[in-house]
Design a protein around this motif. Structure first.
Motif, PDB file in Angstrom:
ATOM      1  N   ILE A  23       0.856  -1.076  -0.180  1.00 11.56           N
ATOM      2  CA  ILE A  23      -0.061   0.024  -0.011  1.00 11.56           C
ATOM      3  C   ILE A  23       0.988   1.492   0.098  1.00 11.56           C
ATOM      4  N   VAL A  59      -5.391   2.602  -4.240  1.00 19.75           N
ATOM      5  CA  VAL A  59      -5.259   3.015  -2.655  1.00 19.75           C
ATOM      6  C   VAL A  59      -5.950   4.274  -2.649  1.00 19.75           C
ATOM      7  N   VAL A  71      -5.390   6.145   4.937  1.00 19.62           N
ATOM      8  CA  VAL A  71      -5.921   5.108   4.052  1.00 19.62           C
ATOM      9  C   VAL A  71      -7.141   4.523   4.515  1.00 19.62           C
ATOM     10  N   TYR A  74      -8.428  -0.085  -0.032  1.00 15.39           N
ATOM     11  CA  TYR A  74      -7.570  -0.465  -1.358  1.00 15.39           C
ATOM     12  C   TYR A  74      -8.140  -1.447  -1.996  1.00 15.39           C
TER      13      TYR A  74
END
Length: 291
Positions: A23, A59, A71, A74
Motif C-alpha cells: 500500500i 489505494v 488510508v 484499497y
C-alpha cells in the motif's frame, strides 16, 4: 485481506504488514494520482500503481488538516480494453466508504449488470463539476477471477452461427419492446423460453450440459457484483507481476455476445487456455466510465 489480490499476482501475501508495505509502495511510487480537493471531508485522493499489464492496486484515502494521509481502503484492479457497452449507467455510493457501484441494463445479458466502479475519484470530480451527462458515458467492463477452468469449444458450422446471431438479435428487440410494455413481445419471449426448456429437457438425456449451453453470464453468490460466466476465448496475453514474478493470464472473452477482458493467476486456472476454447469461472466485475 482482499480476496482477489491473487488475481493480480499477490497470492503469497498472507499477513497484514505485507499488504501494508505494498500500500505504501503504491502511495510513494504511484503511476496515477487523482485528487478531489472540494470533497466535504477533506482532500480525497486515489493512487494507482500498475504491477502488470493494466493491472495493479488502487489505494484511496483522505488528507487531514495537518496534511497527513489516511488510508481508507484499497482494491486490486484490472482495466480492460475497448468499449463493452454504451447503455445508460446509474451510479450509487457504497454505504460504508467513498466507493461506488454501477448498474447497467444490457439487453444481451438479460439482467441488470452491477459492477464495482474503478475510477471513483474521476466520477466524483465530474459530480462536483455538475455534469448533466453523468451515466451516458461509454463503459469498459473487466473481471478479476479467483479461479477458473478451460473447456473445449462446441463445434458449429457457419450457417448455425449466422442463424444463432439472427435469433439473438431478434430476442434483443423483443426484450427491448417488452421493457417498454409490449404485451405481444412478452408473450413471444415466454413461448421462446418454454421452447428452450423443452429442447434442453430432451437433449440433456443424451448430451452433456456444456455441449448444449455454449455460454452464460449469471449472478454468483451473495455479493451483487460477482458473476459466474462461461464464454469463448477470443484473445490471450501472458505476462508477469513485476514485483512477485507470478504469471498472469489476460483473456478476452465473449459471453452472451458481450466482449470483455478477464485477469487470472496462472496457478488458479485449470487447463491450457487457447483461442477458441472456453473459459468457465467466477469473476468480480469491475467497470471504468470514460468521461
Amino acid at each position: 485481506m482482499h480476496n482477489y489480490l491473487k488475481a493480480v499476482g499477490f497470492s503469497k501475501i498472507t499477513k497484514r504488514n505485507e499488504i501494508n508495505e505494498i500500500i505504501w509502495d503504491v502511495i510513494k511510487n504511484y503511476d496515477e494520482k487523482i485528487a478531489v480537493e472540494n470533497h466535504s471531508d477533506g482532500v480525497f485522493v486515489e493512487y494507482s500503481k500498475n504491477y502488470g499489464c493494466d493491472c495493479g492496486i488502487t489505494v484511496c484515502g483522505q488528507y487531514d488538516e495537518d496534511n497527513k494521509f489516511h488510508v481508507e481502503y484499497y482494491f486490486p484492479y484490472f482495466r480492460g480494453t475497448g468499449i463493452t457497452t454504451q447503455e445508460y449507467v446509474s451510479i450509487e455510493r457504497h454505504a460504508d466508504k467513498e466507493s461506488f457501484a454501477g448498474a447497467c441494463d444490457d439487453l444481451r445479458i438479460g439482467i441488470t449488470l452491477i459492477f464495482y466502479l474503478q475510477n471513483a475519484a474521476e466520477y466524483m470530480l465530474e459530480q462536483y463539476k455538475g455534469s448533466m451527462s453523468l451515466g451516458n458515458q461509454p463503459l469498459t467492463l473487466s473481471g478479476l477471477a479467483a479461479e477458473g477452468k478451460i473447456l473445449l469449444p462446441v463445434q458449429k458450422d457457419k450457417e448455425a452461427v449466422k442463424v444463432e446471431r439472427e435469433l439473438t438479435k431478434n430476442r434483443n428487440h423483443l426484450i427491448a419492446a417488452a421493457r417498454d410494455g409490449d404485451e405481444e413481445a412478452m408473450e413471444s419471449l415466454t413461448m421462446d423460453d418454454m421452447d428452450t426448456y423443452s429442447m434442453i429437457s430432451q437433449r440433456i438425456i443424451t448430451e452433456d450440459i456444456f455441449t448444449i449451453v455454449d455460454s452464460y453470464f449469471m449472478p454468483y453468490g451473495i455479493e451483487c457484483d460477482q458473476y459466474n460466466i462461461l464464454g469463448e476465448i477470443l484473445n490471450l496475453v501472458t505476462f508477469k507481476n513485476i514485483l512477485t514474478g507470478e504469471e498472469l493470464y489476460q483473456l478476452t472473452v465473449e459471453s452472451n455476445d458481450m466482449r470483455f477482458d478477464i485477469c487470472i493467476n496462472k496457478a488458479d486456472l485449470l487447463g491450457e487456455p487457447k483461442v477458441g476454447r472456453r473459459f468457465k469461472g467466477a469473476i468480480w466485475l469491475q467497470g471504468q466510465l470514460h468521461f
